[in-house]
Design a protein around this motif. Structure first.
Motif, mmCIF file in Angstrom:
data_model
loop_
_atom_site.group_PDB
_atom_site.id
_atom_site.type_symbol
_atom_site.label_atom_id
_atom_site.label_comp_id
_atom_site.label_asym_id
_atom_site.label_seq_id
_atom_site.Cartn_x
_atom_site.Cartn_y
_atom_site.Cartn_z
ATOM 1 N N TYR A 84 0.662 -1.108 -0.030
ATOM 2 C CA TYR A 84 -0.128 -0.059 0.067
ATOM 3 C C TYR A 84 0.680 1.379 0.151
ATOM 4 C CZ TYR A 84 -4.053 -2.650 0.997
ATOM 5 O OH TYR A 84 -5.319 -3.814 0.911
ATOM 6 N N GLU A 85 1.978 1.296 0.873
ATOM 7 C CA GLU A 85 2.948 2.444 0.789
ATOM 8 C C GLU A 85 3.351 2.477 -0.780
ATOM 9 O OE1 GLU A 85 5.919 1.554 3.864
ATOM 10 O OE2 GLU A 85 4.182 1.548 5.376
ATOM 11 N N LYS A 86 3.901 1.297 -1.339
ATOM 12 C CA LYS A 86 4.383 1.453 -2.569
ATOM 13 C C LYS A 86 3.177 1.753 -3.559
ATOM 14 C CE LYS A 86 7.849 -2.242 -1.897
ATOM 15 N NZ LYS A 86 8.568 -3.607 -2.455
ATOM 16 N N ARG A 87 2.238 1.672 -3.447
ATOM 17 C CA ARG A 87 1.072 2.138 -4.275
ATOM 18 C C ARG A 87 1.010 3.463 -4.041
ATOM 19 N NH1 ARG A 87 -5.381 1.060 -3.598
ATOM 20 N NH2 ARG A 87 -6.047 1.046 -5.663
ATOM 21 N N ILE A 88 1.027 4.202 -2.988
ATOM 22 C CA ILE A 88 0.977 5.654 -2.690
ATOM 23 C C ILE A 88 2.188 6.335 -3.480
ATOM 24 C CG2 ILE A 88 1.176 7.353 -1.215
ATOM 25 C CD1 ILE A 88 -0.273 5.450 0.928
ATOM 26 N N ALA A 89 3.431 5.909 -3.421
ATOM 27 C CA ALA A 89 4.442 6.313 -3.984
ATOM 28 C C ALA A 89 4.378 6.210 -5.390
ATOM 29 C CB ALA A 89 5.636 5.601 -3.608
ATOM 30 N N TYR A 90 3.907 4.984 -5.997
ATOM 31 C CA TYR A 90 4.036 4.839 -7.390
ATOM 32 C C TYR A 90 2.954 5.607 -7.759
ATOM 33 C CZ TYR A 90 1.994 2.890 -11.757
ATOM 34 O OH TYR A 90 1.495 2.632 -13.078
ATOM 35 N N CYS A 91 1.522 5.761 -7.419
ATOM 36 C CA CYS A 91 0.422 6.686 -7.813
ATOM 37 C C CYS A 91 0.903 8.315 -7.875
ATOM 38 C CB CYS A 91 -0.738 6.464 -7.156
ATOM 39 S SG CYS A 91 -1.480 4.724 -7.467
ATOM 40 N N ASP A 114 -7.281 5.953 -0.937
ATOM 41 C CA ASP A 114 -7.790 4.464 -0.493
ATOM 42 C C ASP A 114 -6.544 3.846 0.242
ATOM 43 O OD1 ASP A 114 -10.360 5.311 -1.300
ATOM 44 O OD2 ASP A 114 -10.074 3.782 -3.041
ATOM 45 N N SER A 115 -5.516 3.966 -0.514
ATOM 46 C CA SER A 115 -4.213 3.128 0.300
ATOM 47 C C SER A 115 -4.061 3.732 1.776
ATOM 48 C CB SER A 115 -3.306 3.467 -0.467
ATOM 49 O OG SER A 115 -3.310 2.745 -1.837
#
Length: 255
Positions: A84-91, A114-115
């Motif tokens: 989820y942390e990686k999703r935030i950074a990626y997005c 959402d993350s």
């Protein structure tokens, strides 16, 4: 092997890993491909993920892969919250490379907020949705996304009062976009939570009127789980429409 060929191979490898339900491994490969894709776009003086497609011979549109990565990082997060942390950074990174694609931008912002909610950081989730809806109060799926965080029961953090407050803000916004979707979600919510009978009757009437005016718009008047399990963008939508998730409730407008 050229950079393009390596990136294309990594993207296809990610899809193969997903077919084996290896979500975290697929995301690791795809995040590496993303770093390579950014370097390739810089070399080609391209700043938009849509525009790099015409520069090389790809197995699939890079714009599809970057959106699939966003969804699969959620699935990987169910196994390991660090994703989820990686999703935030990626997005946050992806937002720099989407140009004027409003739908992709809205979906990507929803994924960020959402993350944070999935990580237990409700305050940041609320701050982001509040900020974005203040900037664009007509963003219907912004209200829906925020509402679905608190409406969902699967994470045992349901907050009925907060969910009602958010969806009412969407209903109260004049000329809000995707009003039919907001009414659909509100109607299901109040029916399932023993809402006021007069409100339910009013929502039913509006739902019928808006549905008749939009015959091609899919709403099946069913509760849609807020990412209640692992759902890839190419998987069938959990609403039962028969469409792929990315073409149904995974899209900012439900279509």
């Amino acid at each position: 092997m050229s950079n393009h060929e390596l990136i294309d191979r990594q993207i296809m490898e990610g899809y193969h890993l997903l077919s084996q339900y290896k979500y975290t491994k697929a995301c690791d490969v795809w995040l590496e491909a993303w770093d390579g894709l950014k370097e390739l776009m810089a070399e080609c003086a391209v700043s938009n993920v849509h525009d790099i497609y015409d520069k090389f011979n790809w197995s699939d549109f890079p714009s599809n892969y970057v959106q699939d990565l966003e969804a699969e990082l959620h699935n990987a997060g169910l196994d390991d919250p660090v994703y989820y942390e990686k999703r935030i950074a990626y997005c946050r990174d992806l937002l720099k490379y989407i140009g004027d694609d409003e739908e992709m931008g809205q979906n990507t912002r929803r994924a960020i907020a959402d993350s944070y909610y999935e990580l237990g950081n409700n305050e940041e989730c609320d701050r982001l949705y509040g900020q974005w809806l203040s900037e664009d109060p007509k963003w219907g799926w912004g209200y829906i996304g925020w509402f679905m965080c608190y409406e969902s029961t699967y994470n045992n953090r349901q907050d009925i009062a907060k969910a009602a407050q958010i969806i009412e803000c969407g209903l109260d916004e004049p000329d809000v976009c995707d009003r039919l979707d907001i009414v659909d979600k509100a109607l299901v919510f109040y029916e399932e939570n023993d809402g006021d009978t007069a409100k339910i009757a009013s929502l039913r009437a509006e739902f019928s009127r808006l549905s008749a005016a939009s015959p091609g718009h899919h709403t099946d008047h069913k509760a849609i789980p807020a990412m209640s399990g692992k759902v890839g963008r190419n998987d069938p939508c959990p609403c039962g429409s028969g469409k792929k998730y990315k073409k149904c409730h995974g899209a900012s407008g439900g279509e």
